[in-house]
Design a protein around this motif. Sequence first.
Motif, PDB file in Angstrom:
ATOM      1  N   MET A 208       0.831  -1.197   0.000  1.00  0.00           N
ATOM      2  CA  MET A 208       0.000   0.000   0.000  1.00  0.00           C
ATOM      3  C   MET A 208       0.869   1.252   0.000  1.00  0.00           C
ATOM      4  SD  MET A 208       0.468  -1.350   3.167  1.00  0.00           S
ATOM      5  CE  MET A 208      -0.921  -2.424   3.397  1.00  0.00           C
ATOM      6  N   LYS A 209       0.423   2.269  -0.785  1.00  0.00           N
ATOM      7  CA  LYS A 209       1.208   3.506  -0.958  1.00  0.00           C
ATOM      8  C   LYS A 209       0.804   4.591   0.030  1.00  0.00           C
ATOM      9  CE  LYS A 209       3.076   1.820  -4.816  1.00  0.00           C
ATOM     10  NZ  LYS A 209       2.626   0.430  -4.721  1.00  0.00           N
ATOM     11  N   ASP A 210      -0.444   4.553   0.505  1.00  0.00           N
ATOM     12  CA  ASP A 210      -0.952   5.630   1.355  1.00  0.00           C
ATOM     13  C   ASP A 210      -0.225   5.632   2.704  1.00  0.00           C
ATOM     14  OD1 ASP A 210      -3.324   7.638   1.797  1.00  0.00           O
ATOM     15  OD2 ASP A 210      -3.263   6.371   3.602  1.00  0.00           O
ATOM     16  N   VAL A 211       0.289   6.797   3.091  1.00  0.00           N
ATOM     17  CA  VAL A 211       1.099   6.922   4.305  1.00  0.00           C
ATOM     18  C   VAL A 211       0.276   6.575   5.542  1.00  0.00           C
ATOM     19  CG1 VAL A 211       2.414   8.509   5.755  1.00  0.00           C
ATOM     20  CG2 VAL A 211       2.624   8.630   3.266  1.00  0.00           C
ATOM     21  N   GLU A 212      -0.953   7.099   5.614  1.00  0.00           N
ATOM     22  CA  GLU A 212      -1.797   6.829   6.783  1.00  0.00           C
ATOM     23  C   GLU A 212      -2.154   5.353   6.882  1.00  0.00           C
ATOM     24  OE1 GLU A 212      -5.198   9.288   7.402  1.00  0.00           O
ATOM     25  OE2 GLU A 212      -4.089  11.146   7.072  1.00  0.00           O
ATOM     26  N   GLU A 213      -2.435   4.749   5.747  1.00  0.00           N
ATOM     27  CA  GLU A 213      -2.762   3.320   5.733  1.00  0.00           C
ATOM     28  C   GLU A 213      -1.570   2.490   6.211  1.00  0.00           C
ATOM     29  OE1 GLU A 213      -4.529  -0.089   2.665  1.00  0.00           O
ATOM     30  OE2 GLU A 213      -4.006   1.904   1.894  1.00  0.00           O
ATOM     31  N   ARG A 214      -0.375   2.876   5.804  1.00  0.00           N
ATOM     32  CA  ARG A 214       0.830   2.155   6.220  1.00  0.00           C
ATOM     33  C   ARG A 214       1.053   2.263   7.726  1.00  0.00           C
ATOM     34  NH1 ARG A 214       3.964   0.242   2.310  1.00  0.00           N
ATOM     35  NH2 ARG A 214       5.813   0.119   3.647  1.00  0.00           N
TER      36      ARG A 214
END
Length: 321
Positions: A208-214
């Motif tokens: 996953m690329k999304d910072v918050e998701e990571r």
Amino acid sequence: MGSNGKEVATEILPYIRVYKDGSVERLADSPIVPPCADDPETGVSSKDIIVSQDPPISARIYLPKHLLDQHQHQKVPTLVYFHGGGFCFESAFSFVETKFMNRLARLANAVVLSIEYRLAPEHPLPIAYHDCWAGLQWVVSHSNDEPWVSTYVDFDRVYIGGDSAGANIAHSILIRAGSEGLHNGVKIKGAFLTHSYFWGSKPVGSEMKDVEEREKVAMTTMWHLAYPEAPGGVDNPMMNPLAAGAPSLARLDCSRLLVSVAGKDLLRDREILYYNAVKESGWQGELELVDFEDEDHAFHILAYESENAQKLIKRLASFIV
């Protein structure tokens, strides 16, 4: 508020819940089972041993029973194993680990020691790394107080291995052995890293690329729970072996390395990146990659009766020669 009425401080579902009073509920643990003098499926004998009183480190040791029955003691390889569980749960004494170790010991015809290291968050990292290092050093000290080690182990054929967090630990031990060495000049002949728990702040491949998701994903939150003081967070070299400033992979102290990945595992692309980085590092050993494309993380332990689980266990066993 938990079902027991206590206030929850942190939870990482479906794995673990930590309460504000410091107590911990491990939700994903397999049941603890006793060792067995003669496992009915494999004919492997096992017993639990004390590695160290201070710090408290124990292990479950496995020996193919036919070795006990021989008049002349045959020397066989040994595997020192580190279980998975995000550094926070599971046990060397659990049902699934014992099932796996029995099969591995029989198929490899090896003495296997599964180290019971102390778990986070009660014992935050790097404690587990130190426990596993101490366990390996105890084995290669020829441990005269443990006859299954002193009688049956060929110290020219010492292997280490682990899955998930245990594979992460095995990597760190290979690096540490490269700089400090093992007792009695023993060398690690081979290591296998299965579905290694490596991670980092920057996405790799299909991650996953999304910072918050990571930040919210279990790979990140579990590491923060296990090692809240880690310099660099998930880019600490113990979690991200390819981070800036991480030790050179050319220092991995073994002559053979087997990296296993699973196609449906979220960690797969990072593990393959690690494999390629070892290949390009100048490391002089023999490197192999095993890929089960239709399987998920730790399938050989969690789905231990499946055909592919049997194939992978046989592959790991055949690596130990």
